[in-house]
Design an enzyme around this catalytic site. Structure first.
Site, PDB file in Angstrom:
ATOM      1  N   LYS A   1       5.664   0.150   0.021  1.00  0.00           N
ATOM      2  CA  LYS A   1       4.431   0.945   0.057  1.00  0.00           C
ATOM      3  C   LYS A   1       4.423   1.874  -1.150  1.00  0.00           C
ATOM      4  CE  LYS A   1       2.495   5.005   2.522  1.00  0.00           C
ATOM      5  NZ  LYS A   1       2.571   5.876   3.711  1.00  0.00           N
TER       6      LYS A   1
ATOM      7  N   ASP B   1      -1.135  10.563  -1.405  1.00  0.00           N
ATOM      8  CA  ASP B   1      -1.703  10.430  -0.063  1.00  0.00           C
ATOM      9  C   ASP B   1      -2.275  11.765   0.402  1.00  0.00           C
ATOM     10  OD1 ASP B   1      -2.401   9.764   2.496  1.00  0.00           O
ATOM     11  OD2 ASP B   1      -0.339   9.627   3.269  1.00  0.00           O
TER      12      ASP B   1
ATOM     13  N   LYS C   1      -5.258  15.730   5.033  1.00  0.00           N
ATOM     14  CA  LYS C   1      -4.057  16.477   5.439  1.00  0.00           C
ATOM     15  C   LYS C   1      -4.266  17.968   5.187  1.00  0.00           C
ATOM     16  CE  LYS C   1      -0.593  12.928   4.211  1.00  0.00           C
ATOM     17  NZ  LYS C   1       0.024  12.757   5.531  1.00  0.00           N
TER      18      LYS C   1
ATOM     19  N   ASP D   1       4.721   9.514  -1.872  1.00  0.00           N
ATOM     20  CA  ASP D   1       4.357   8.442  -0.945  1.00  0.00           C
ATOM     21  C   ASP D   1       4.412   7.054  -1.606  1.00  0.00           C
ATOM     22  OD1 ASP D   1       3.825   8.029   1.740  1.00  0.00           O
ATOM     23  OD2 ASP D   1       1.651   8.014   1.486  1.00  0.00           O
TER      24      ASP D   1
ATOM     25  N   ASP E   1      -5.426   8.587   7.485  1.00  0.00           N
ATOM     26  CA  ASP E   1      -4.107   9.025   7.012  1.00  0.00           C
ATOM     27  C   ASP E   1      -2.995   8.049   7.430  1.00  0.00           C
ATOM     28  OD1 ASP E   1      -2.306  10.602   5.697  1.00  0.00           O
ATOM     29  OD2 ASP E   1      -2.237  12.183   7.237  1.00  0.00           O
TER      30      ASP E   1
ATOM     31  N   GLU F   1      -2.520   5.131   6.427  1.00  0.00           N
ATOM     32  CA  GLU F   1      -2.941   4.140   5.430  1.00  0.00           C
ATOM     33  C   GLU F   1      -1.829   3.188   5.027  1.00  0.00           C
ATOM     34  OE1 GLU F   1      -1.835   7.058   4.686  1.00  0.00           O
ATOM     35  OE2 GLU F   1      -0.358   6.495   3.170  1.00  0.00           O
TER      36      GLU F   1
ATOM     37  N   ARG G   1       0.453   1.523   6.711  1.00  0.00           N
ATOM     38  CA  ARG G   1       0.531   0.272   7.480  1.00  0.00           C
ATOM     39  C   ARG G   1      -0.610  -0.673   7.105  1.00  0.00           C
ATOM     40  NH1 ARG G   1       0.347   3.601  12.995  1.00  0.00           N
ATOM     41  NH2 ARG G   1       1.223   5.127  11.557  1.00  0.00           N
TER      42      ARG G   1
HETATM   43  N1  BES Z   1       2.781   9.183   4.062  1.00  0.00           N
HETATM   44  C1  BES Z   1       2.571   9.635   5.389  1.00  0.00           C
HETATM   45  C2  BES Z   1       3.866   9.800   6.178  1.00  0.00           C
HETATM   46  C3  BES Z   1       4.723  10.974   5.766  1.00  0.00           C
HETATM   47  C4  BES Z   1       4.458  12.240   6.224  1.00  0.00           C
HETATM   48  C5  BES Z   1       5.836  10.763   4.999  1.00  0.00           C
HETATM   49  C6  BES Z   1       5.281  13.295   5.876  1.00  0.00           C
HETATM   50  C7  BES Z   1       6.672  11.809   4.647  1.00  0.00           C
HETATM   51  C8  BES Z   1       6.390  13.072   5.090  1.00  0.00           C
HETATM   52  C9  BES Z   1       1.718   8.625   6.153  1.00  0.00           C
HETATM   53  O1  BES Z   1       0.772   7.964   5.412  1.00  0.00           O
HETATM   54  C10 BES Z   1       0.997   9.388   7.220  1.00  0.00           C
HETATM   55  O2  BES Z   1       0.218  10.230   6.865  1.00  0.00           O
HETATM   56  N2  BES Z   1       1.260   9.067   8.470  1.00  0.00           N
HETATM   57  C11 BES Z   1       0.656   9.739   9.556  1.00  0.00           C
HETATM   58  C12 BES Z   1       0.303   8.726  10.589  1.00  0.00           C
HETATM   59  C13 BES Z   1      -0.528   9.271  11.717  1.00  0.00           C
HETATM   60  C14 BES Z   1      -1.894   9.651  11.229  1.00  0.00           C
HETATM   61  C15 BES Z   1      -0.622   8.217  12.802  1.00  0.00           C
HETATM   62  C16 BES Z   1       1.653  10.755  10.109  1.00  0.00           C
HETATM   63  O3  BES Z   1       2.845  10.452  10.158  1.00  0.00           O
HETATM   64  O4  BES Z   1       1.234  11.850  10.431  1.00  0.00           O
HETATM   65 ZN    ZN Z   2       1.185   7.742   3.408  1.00  0.00          ZN
HETATM   66 MN    MN Z   3      -1.025   9.054   5.220  1.00  0.00          MN
END
Ligand code: BES
Ligand code: ZN
Ligand code: MN
Length: 487
Positions: free
Chosen positions: A255, A260, A267, A278, A337, A339, A341
């Site tokens: 990825k 992000d 966010k 990211d 967010d 994204e 997956r």
């Molecule tokens: N890139 C983030 C995950 C992340 C968050 C990595 C903090 C490292 C530190 C990912 O794209 C994300 O935002 N995931 C969300 C998913 C949720 C909306 C289901 C998350 O983990 O909050």
């Molecule tokens: Zn992300």
């Molecule tokens: Mn995200």
């Protein structure tokens, strides 16, 4: 930086600094050279140094030795420690030694009960981490001496793995350099250019899908996520062919969200800058392919990187959208967010079509993984017990930790969509497992597949005793170690 090894005892070294490691129980060190045991006896009386973890003692112009400086460094109690902890302690000592900014450093070990080859490999790669700094944009450049410190490891009679150590260390440093770049420098297009440059240097075939080609071929997931940004998305394929003509490849998938913001489901602004990291999964893929080529591994490896920038705008995808991905199935977007997956669903579909021997993906996928494991281990999930066990073994050798999390069939119910095939969020509970379950829906079941959630391990937010603040290059070490174990 270059790492060398020597079969000579460390005390004979003419380096500017001689760094000697000791465990807490100095008595377990066995026979020590006279020049060293004189110091230790003195320390015992004066209680200056006992080998406690992190304990450091500098001696200027040590009697009987040729080095200008002698540094005694304590490793603490070693018997119950894993490779990751031992490596961090060695890294701390090396970083301390490097702070003196001398051009040559010799390193010796006492009482570390590891096979010499394991020790040299662990310490060598650790030395690359300890000497790394991201300073290309700093006003005052690093001194040449400091950049080119020559480190010699004295670890007894070693059938030298130093070529390998240097190749892996170099690949990790390369990955860190790209991962640390700001998001106005590394965009999906410039990341693809980095891949092309890597391909030129290491004779790897690199194919880049731009927006037009992504549209033509139906990469609907990557296009949806990248839709909000002027920096258009890319899909990148890198082929290393060291195996037989018709041998199926190992696919390493990453990825690479170059930034992000969360998109429309934006966010909070606090620490949003960290989301330049990211892209670390995709960048690790570049490092892994670089190492595979440098090591001339006798297998075929195909790197696949899904890259996009996740921004809100009038062209951005939205919560509620139904996205048709490369497999032709519909993904219901509940949160823009989640994204990672979505872009990976295209990449994993593509990987499955190659009928590979195995697929390993790396992604900074979920904040939930950071909650579960902190910054000490990556989450490991997958569909094949043998592959997961191989990766665990490689992790123990590399000093990068993996911790397995479950993919119970019950999770499948949670990612089902009422109006499409799957939905991209399934609530807070078990967030790392449901994200991986979503991914599994795009991997052909007969292909061994493992997923590494590196959200907590891909970067550090502060300077550490053994390594610099910023990208860690996590994933390159363990995956390359695994690839090296394959025939
Ligand atoms: N890139 C983030 C995950 C992340 C968050 C990595 C903090 C490292 C530190 C990912 O794209 C994300 O935002 N995931 C969300 C998913 C949720 C909306 C289901 C998350 O983990 O909050
Ligand atoms: Zn992300
Ligand atoms: Mn995200």
């Amino acid at each position: 930086m270059q790492i060398h090894s020597s079969t000579q005892p460390p005390v004979s070294s003419k380096s500017d600094i001689l760094l000697l490691f000791f465990p807490e129980n100095l008595k377990t060190c066995g026979n020590l050279p006279a020049a060293v045991s004189i110091f230790l006896r003195e320390f015992e009386k004066s209680k200056q140094f006992a080998g406690k973890k992190g304990e450091a003692l500098w001696i200027h112009r040590p009697k009987g030795l040729q080095a200008e400086w002698l540094l005694f460094f304590g490793l603490g109690e070693l018997s119950k420690l894993d490779a990751a902890t031992i490596s961090a302690r060695i890294g701390q000592g090396i970083k301390t030694a490097l702070s003196k900014k001398r051009p040559t450093l010799a390193v010796g070990f006492h009482g570390v009960k590891l096979p010499p080859v394991t020790l040299v490999q662990l310490a060598g790669i650790t030395a690359f981490h300890a000497s790394y700094r991201f300073d290309q944009y700093k006003p005052e450049p690093r001194l040449k001496d400091e950049r080119e410190t020559k480190i010699t490891l004295h670890a007894g009679r070693v059938a030298s793995p130093l070529k390998e150590v240097n190749a892996i260390g170099d690949a990790i440093g390369y990955a860190k350099n790209i991962a640390n770049q700001p998001p106005n420098v590394i965009t999906p297009a410039s990341l693809a250019q980095e891949a092309a440059a890597l391909g030129k240097q290491f004779k790897l075939a690199v194919t880049i899908w731009d927006e037009q080609r992504l549209k033509k071929e139906g990469f609907g997931g990557i296009l949806a996520v990248g839709g909000g940004s002027h920096n258009k998305p890319r899909f990148i394929r890198i082929d290393y062919r060291g195996g037989g003509r018709s041998a199926p490849p190992i696919c390493i998938v990453g990825k690479a969200i170059t930034f992000d913001s969360g998109g429309i489901s934006i966010k909070p602004s606090d620490r949003m800058d960290e989301m330049k990291f990211d892209k670390c999964g995709g960048v690790a893929v570049l490092g892994i392919l670089r190492a595979a080529a440098a090591l001339k591994l006798k297998i075929n490896v195909t790197g696949l990187i899904a890259s996009a920038e996740n921004l809100p705008s009038s062209s951005a995808y939205r919560p509620g959208d139904l996205v048709k991905n490369l497999s032709g199935k519909y993904i219901e977007v509940l949160n823009t967010d989640a994204e990672g997956r979505i872009v990976l669903s295209d990449a994993l579909t593509y990987a499955s079509r190659l009928k590979p021997r195995a697929i390993v993906d790396l992604a900074t996928l979920t904040g939930a993984c950071v909650v579960a494991l902190g910054n000490e281990a990556a989450g490991l999930m997958g569909n094949d017990a043998r592959l997961l066990a191989q990766l665990q073994k490689a992790a123990e050798r590399s000093g990068e930790r993996l911790w397995q999390l479950p993919l119970y069939t019950e999770f499948h119910e949670k990612v089902k969509s009422d109006i499409g095939f799957v939905k991209n969020t399934a609530g807070r509970e078990g967030g790392t497992c449901t994200a991986a379950t979503f991914l599994s829906a795009f991997v052909e079941n007969s292909i061994p597949w493992a997923h590494l959630d590196i959200a907590g391990t891909a970067w550090t937010t502060k300077e550490e005793p053994h390594r610099a603040k910023g990208a860690t290059g996590f994933g390159v070490g363990v995956v390359v170690e695994w690839l090296r174990s394959l025939k």
